[in-house]
Design an enzyme around this catalytic site. Structure first.
Site, PDB file in Angstrom:
ATOM      1  N   HIS A 230      -0.881   2.143  -0.201  1.00 32.71           N
ATOM      2  CA  HIS A 230      -0.941   0.680  -0.071  1.00 32.71           C
ATOM      3  C   HIS A 230       0.039  -0.033  -1.006  1.00 32.71           C
ATOM      4  CE1 HIS A 230      -3.935   1.489  -3.278  1.00 32.71           C
ATOM      5  NE2 HIS A 230      -3.653   0.264  -3.730  1.00 32.71           N
ATOM      6  N   ASP A 231       0.312   0.534  -2.165  1.00 35.30           N
ATOM      7  CA  ASP A 231       1.227  -0.114  -3.120  1.00 35.30           C
ATOM      8  C   ASP A 231       2.565   0.609  -3.247  1.00 35.30           C
ATOM      9  OD1 ASP A 231      -0.194  -2.366  -3.827  1.00 35.30           O
ATOM     10  OD2 ASP A 231      -1.221  -1.395  -5.510  1.00 35.30           O
ATOM     11  N   LYS A 234       5.861  -0.909  -4.561  1.00 31.60           N
ATOM     12  CA  LYS A 234       6.095  -1.206  -5.977  1.00 31.60           C
ATOM     13  C   LYS A 234       7.180  -0.328  -6.592  1.00 31.60           C
ATOM     14  CE  LYS A 234       1.552  -3.142  -7.105  1.00 31.60           C
ATOM     15  NZ  LYS A 234       0.303  -2.978  -7.887  1.00 31.60           N
ATOM     16  N   HIS A 259       6.366  -6.422  -2.647  1.00 36.07           N
ATOM     17  CA  HIS A 259       6.066  -4.993  -2.494  1.00 36.07           C
ATOM     18  C   HIS A 259       5.397  -4.700  -1.153  1.00 36.07           C
ATOM     19  CE1 HIS A 259       1.880  -5.926  -3.770  1.00 36.07           C
ATOM     20  NE2 HIS A 259       1.571  -4.775  -3.208  1.00 36.07           N
ATOM     21  N   HIS A 285      -2.557  -5.274   3.056  1.00 36.07           N
ATOM     22  CA  HIS A 285      -3.720  -5.192   2.170  1.00 36.07           C
ATOM     23  C   HIS A 285      -3.872  -6.405   1.261  1.00 36.07           C
ATOM     24  CE1 HIS A 285      -0.557  -3.608  -0.461  1.00 36.07           C
ATOM     25  NE2 HIS A 285      -1.358  -3.799  -1.504  1.00 36.07           N
ATOM     26  N   HIS A 286      -2.890  -7.307   1.235  1.00 27.63           N
ATOM     27  CA  HIS A 286      -3.038  -8.555   0.469  1.00 27.63           C
ATOM     28  C   HIS A 286      -3.202  -9.777   1.372  1.00 27.63           C
ATOM     29  CE1 HIS A 286      -2.682  -7.241  -3.659  1.00 27.63           C
ATOM     30  NE2 HIS A 286      -1.630  -6.487  -3.352  1.00 27.63           N
ATOM     31  N   ASP A 314      -9.494  -1.892  -2.672  1.00 28.97           N
ATOM     32  CA  ASP A 314      -8.525  -2.040  -3.755  1.00 28.97           C
ATOM     33  C   ASP A 314      -9.030  -3.010  -4.823  1.00 28.97           C
ATOM     34  OD1 ASP A 314      -6.086  -1.634  -5.095  1.00 28.97           O
ATOM     35  OD2 ASP A 314      -5.148  -3.335  -4.079  1.00 28.97           O
TER      36      ASP A 314
END
Length: 372
Positions: A230-231, A234, A259, A285-286, A314
């Site tokens: 998910h990240d 980054k 990201h 996811h954000h 998360d």
């Protein structure tokens, strides 16, 4: 023991066509092995049937599908199955205990009495032996396997071996994808001073929430596999921004937010199920249920269910896990936030499942806690 009769030609054809159709449409290795074992047992009216595979790395033969027992591993070249594979020839015997090649250790452990055995190696499309069928104890009045049984099981082995190779190659591709996804997910978290256990916890939380929402076990497994990514975006964020100790400027916050787009761009375009799902999670996811999230301001069910689930998983982990730079929130405070954000940040249905499954989530958190 209830005696049976050999199948008629019509019954035999029905069994063959039924299992061939099932095997050809199945992509899961374990399921194909079960179907192979069941087909062999039914075709020659055996009590049990085992599908053995070769573990080249460990120089062992193993089976995860054997009627009546769990996984068995033996050194390559041992037992009747080892001799059959080494010689590349089938073996048929009437009384196992009269043959010194028979390994009776498993009988001693289980109390099962092995008598008649038929073992037939099967090959891949290149003619290489990749495993063997082994049927045990003929269930007819004769009580022993005949040449006809050898012919029938050889037919099953010829078809199933080639089908199995295709499934094994598919499984290898899937396993490789999973390994890459897990490794890249950990790399992304290390750069942002998270831990490998963070992505593991988010994966397990996501799996529990997915099942609680009624997703299929397959879809829940897919989400558990891809959520560590998910990240991943980054990796492209400068350390000076990613790990800045103080408050971010508006410009720096926009860089951090990027990201999600970067992660999506890294993963998009693949036709592989896992990588396609990982791209969705990385991008969404954000996003927020009320449309106030980023990068695309999606609202409600415009957000993929994988993104909605990962968002809850998360945030829960971010709040409940202790870090060198922050203390873990008390559970009461976390519960209060999720109630307040139900229908705003988070999908109400996912929040409801979060509370319903909270004991499981807390158990996962405790089992995968970060070590000092």
């Amino acid at each position: 023991m209830l005696l049976k009769t050999d199948l008629t030609s019509e019954q035999l054809l029905a069994v063959i066509f039924d299992y061939m159709a099932k095997i050809s449409s199945e992509s899961k290795l374990d399921r194909v092995l079960v179907l192979m074992a069941n087909m062999g047992r039914e075709m020659i009216v055996a009590d049990r049937c085992t599908v053995w595979l070769i573990d080249e790395a460990k120089q062992e033969l193993y089976t995860t599908v054997a009627h009546g027992v769990k996984e068995i591993r033996i050194p390559a070249g041992t037992g009747l199955v080892g001799h059959a594979i080494a010689a590349g020839e089938p073996i048929i015997i009437e009384d196992a205990y009269d043959d010194p090649r028979h390994n009776s250790d498993n009988d001693k452990k289980t109390g099962y009495v092995t008598k008649s055995i038929i073992t037939i190696p099967f090959r891949n499309n290149d003619g290489q032996i990749i495993g063997a069928y082994q049927a045990i104890n003929k269930m007819t009045e004769a009580g022993k396997f005949a040449p006809k049984d050898m012919e029938l099981l050889s037919l099953a082995a010829s078809y199933a071996g080639k089908s199995l190779e295709s499934v094994m190659l598919h499984q290898e591709i899937v396993d490789t994808q999973r390994e890459i996804i897990a490794t890249m997910g950990e790399i992304g978290e290390i750069r942002s001073k998270e831990t490998a256990n963070h992505v593991k916890r988010v994966a397990e939380y996501s799996y529990v929430l997915a099942l609680g929402l009624g997703l299929s076990r397959h879809d829940a497994e897919v989400l558990r596999t891809v959520s560590p990514m998910h990240d991943i975006g980054k990796v492209a964020i400068p350390d000076s921004v990613l790990n800045k100790p103080g408050k971010l400027t508006d410009e720096e916050y926009e860089i951090i937010k990027s990201h999600t787009k970067i992660g999506h761009q890294l993963l998009r375009g693949s036709r592989r199920e896992l990588l396609s799902a990982a791209a969705i999670v990385a991008e969404q996811h954000h996003e927020k249920w009320d449309g106030g999230g980023y990068p695309n301001g999606l609202k409600g069910e415009e957000i993929h269910i994988f993104g909605r689930i990962t968002a809850v998983a998360d945030v829960f982990d971010a709040l409940s896990a202790e870090r060198v730079y922050k203390a873990a929130w008390p559970l009461e405070k976390i519960e209060k936030l999720f109630r307040e954000e139900r229908g705003r940040h988070f999908d109400p249905a996912v929040v409801d499942v979060f509370f319903a499954e909270l004991p499981k989530l807390l158990q996962i958190r405790d089992e995968l806690t970060d070590k000092e």
